[in-house]
Design a protein around this motif. Structure first.
Motif, PDB file in Angstrom:
ATOM      1  N   VAL A 202      10.063   0.193  17.059  1.00  0.00           N
ATOM      2  CA  VAL A 202       9.430  -0.841  16.254  1.00  0.00           C
ATOM      3  C   VAL A 202       8.069  -0.304  15.804  1.00  0.00           C
ATOM      4  CG1 VAL A 202       8.599  -3.215  16.134  1.00  0.00           C
ATOM      5  CG2 VAL A 202      10.548  -2.656  17.598  1.00  0.00           C
ATOM      6  N   THR A 203       7.823  -0.347  14.501  1.00  0.00           N
ATOM      7  CA  THR A 203       6.567   0.156  13.961  1.00  0.00           C
ATOM      8  C   THR A 203       5.950  -0.884  13.036  1.00  0.00           C
ATOM      9  OG1 THR A 203       7.431   2.423  13.991  1.00  0.00           O
ATOM     10  CG2 THR A 203       5.458   2.023  12.687  1.00  0.00           C
ATOM     11  N   LEU A 204       4.673  -1.173  13.273  1.00  0.00           N
ATOM     12  CA  LEU A 204       3.914  -2.069  12.409  1.00  0.00           C
ATOM     13  C   LEU A 204       2.679  -1.318  11.929  1.00  0.00           C
ATOM     14  CD1 LEU A 204       3.356  -4.869  11.154  1.00  0.00           C
ATOM     15  CD2 LEU A 204       2.123  -5.438  13.274  1.00  0.00           C
ATOM     16  N   GLY A 205       2.561  -1.150  10.626  1.00  0.00           N
ATOM     17  CA  GLY A 205       1.438  -0.401  10.057  1.00  0.00           C
ATOM     18  C   GLY A 205       0.692  -1.216   9.018  1.00  0.00           C
ATOM     19  N   ILE A 206      -0.634  -1.119   9.045  1.00  0.00           N
ATOM     20  CA  ILE A 206      -1.495  -1.777   8.060  1.00  0.00           C
ATOM     21  C   ILE A 206      -2.336  -0.698   7.392  1.00  0.00           C
ATOM     22  CG2 ILE A 206      -3.312  -3.478   7.668  1.00  0.00           C
ATOM     23  CD1 ILE A 206      -2.377  -4.902  10.190  1.00  0.00           C
ATOM     24  N   ARG A 207      -2.224  -0.597   6.073  1.00  0.00           N
ATOM     25  CA  ARG A 207      -2.941   0.431   5.312  1.00  0.00           C
ATOM     26  C   ARG A 207      -4.026  -0.200   4.460  1.00  0.00           C
ATOM     27  NH1 ARG A 207      -3.119   3.434   0.515  1.00  0.00           N
ATOM     28  NH2 ARG A 207      -3.194   5.699   0.821  1.00  0.00           N
ATOM     29  N   ASN A 208      -5.254   0.284   4.658  1.00  0.00           N
ATOM     30  CA  ASN A 208      -6.403  -0.188   3.884  1.00  0.00           C
ATOM     31  C   ASN A 208      -6.792   0.903   2.885  1.00  0.00           C
ATOM     32  OD1 ASN A 208      -8.527  -1.727   3.004  1.00  0.00           O
ATOM     33  ND2 ASN A 208      -9.902  -1.127   4.655  1.00  0.00           N
ATOM     34  N   LYS A 209      -6.661   0.610   1.622  1.00  0.00           N
ATOM     35  CA  LYS A 209      -6.881   1.592   0.561  1.00  0.00           C
ATOM     36  C   LYS A 209      -8.358   1.977   0.455  1.00  0.00           C
ATOM     37  CE  LYS A 209      -6.152   2.050  -4.449  1.00  0.00           C
ATOM     38  NZ  LYS A 209      -5.644   1.339  -5.649  1.00  0.00           N
ATOM     39  N   LEU A 210      -8.630   3.297   0.421  1.00  0.00           N
ATOM     40  CA  LEU A 210      -9.980   3.812   0.208  1.00  0.00           C
ATOM     41  C   LEU A 210     -10.146   4.334  -1.210  1.00  0.00           C
ATOM     42  CD1 LEU A 210     -10.485   5.770   3.563  1.00  0.00           C
ATOM     43  CD2 LEU A 210     -11.315   3.475   3.007  1.00  0.00           C
ATOM     44  N   THR A 211      -9.176   5.132  -1.662  1.00  0.00           N
ATOM     45  CA  THR A 211      -9.124   5.623  -3.030  1.00  0.00           C
ATOM     46  C   THR A 211      -7.705   5.424  -3.555  1.00  0.00           C
ATOM     47  OG1 THR A 211      -8.494   7.897  -2.455  1.00  0.00           O
ATOM     48  CG2 THR A 211     -10.848   7.383  -2.430  1.00  0.00           C
ATOM     49  N   ASP A 212      -7.402   5.945  -4.733  1.00  0.00           N
ATOM     50  CA  ASP A 212      -6.052   5.808  -5.271  1.00  0.00           C
ATOM     51  C   ASP A 212      -5.012   6.457  -4.362  1.00  0.00           C
ATOM     52  OD1 ASP A 212      -6.875   4.391  -7.441  1.00  0.00           O
ATOM     53  OD2 ASP A 212      -6.945   6.101  -8.813  1.00  0.00           O
TER      54      ASP A 212
END
Length: 247
Positions: A202-212
Motif C-alpha cells: 500500500v502506497t500513499l504519496g503526496i506531491r507538492n510542486k516546486l517547479t514545472d
C-alpha cells in the motif's frame, strides 16, 4: 513452460500488438509521462542506519491501449557503533503492464510481468506473469482510478534456497487526484497471493510542486509479506520525504 519462455512470449505479443497500431496511427500523439522519486536518510543512535529509496512510474497512452510501468528499490545499511560489522538489506519490485481497451469502453484486458527481490524475505526472488481484466474510472486531468482482478503463474526462490512454481491471484487499486495545480495525491494498493505466500503493498504519496518538473514527495509505504502458514502476519511501514522529478 518456464517463466523465461513466458517472458519471450509476452515480448512477441507486445511487439505484434503495439507495432502495427503505432504504424497505422503514426500521426497520433504518443507521449511518455511519469515520475522519478529519490530519498536518502541517516539516523545515529546505538546504531547507524542509512536508507536509500528510488522509485519510478511511467505511462504511455496509445490508440486503444496503454503501457504502464512501476519500479521501486530500497537499500538499508545498519551498523552497530564501535564495530566493523555492517548489515545491508536490499529490496526491489518492478512490473510492466500492457492494457488493451475493449472498443470505446472503460473496460480493458491486461498482461503484466513482475519481478521482485527481498534479501531477508520468505521469497527471496519471485518472477511472475499475470493476466486479467480491469476498469478505468474518471480519466480526466483531475482524477483517475484503475481497479483490476487477475491471475497468473509464478516462479520463486524461497529463503531456504529451493525454487517453487505456483498459480497466483492478484487484485489492485490505483488512484490519482490532482487536488490543485501544485498538489497531487497518488494511492496504490496491490495484493498478490498463492497457496504458499501473501504479498500486499500500500502506497500513499503526496506531491507538492516546486517547479514545472521538480517537486517534494511525501510518501507512506506499507508492506505485508508472509507465508500462509505463519502465525506472524505483521507488516512494515516506511515514511519518506524526498525529491520528485516529473517528465
Amino acid at each position: 513452460m518456464t517463466l523465461k519462455r513466458w517472458t519471450w512470449a509476452l515480448g512477441g505479443l507486445l511487439s505484434g500488438v503495439i507495432t502495427p497500431v503505432g504504424a497505422a496511427t503514426a500521426e497520433a500523439p504518443q507521449t511518455w509521462s511519469g515520475e522519478v522519486d529519490g530519498h536518502y536518510s541517516l539516523a545515529k543512535s546505538a546504531y547507524t542506519t542509512r536508507n536509500i529509496s528510488l522509485s519510478a512510474d511511467f505511462t504511455r497512452p496509445m490508440p486503444g491501449s496503454e503501457l504502464d510501468g512501476e519500479f521501486r528499490f530500497d537499500r538499508e545499511f545498519i551498523k552497530l557503533e564501535g564495530t566493523p560489522v555492517e548489515v545491508d538489506s536490499d529490496k526491489y519490485d518492478a512490473s510492466l503492464k500492457y492494457k488493451r481497451f475493449i472498443e470505446e469502453s472503460p473496460y480493458y484486458a491486461f498482461v503484466s510481468p513482475r519481478t521482485r527481490y527481498d534479501r531477508f524475505g520468505f521469497y527471496r526472488r519471485a518472477q511472475s506473469i499475470r493476466a486479467g481484466g480491469g476498469r478505468k474510472f474518471g480519466g480526466s486531468e483531475t482524477w483517475e482510478v484503475d481497479a483490476e482482478l487477475g491471475s497468473g503463474y509464478r516462479e520463486a526462490t524461497v529463503d531456504q534456497g529451493f525454487t517453487v512454481s505456483e498459480l497466483l491471484y492478484a487484485m489492485s487499486l490505483k488512484a490519482r487526484w490532482a487536488v490543485t495545480d501544485s498538489l497531487a495525491v497518488k494511492f496504490n494498493w496491490g495484493n498478490e497471493w498463492s497457496s504458499r505466500e501473501s504479498y500486499t503493498t500500500v502506497t500513499l504519496g503526496i506531491r507538492n510542486k516546486l517547479t514545472d518538473k521538480l517537486g517534494l514527495k511525501y510518501e507512506v509505504v506499507y508492506r505485508r509479506a508472509f507465508p500462509v502458514e505463519s502465525q506472524d502476519k505483521g507488516g512494515e511501514v516506511l515514511t519518506d520525504i524526498g525529491l520528485s522529478f516529473r517528465f
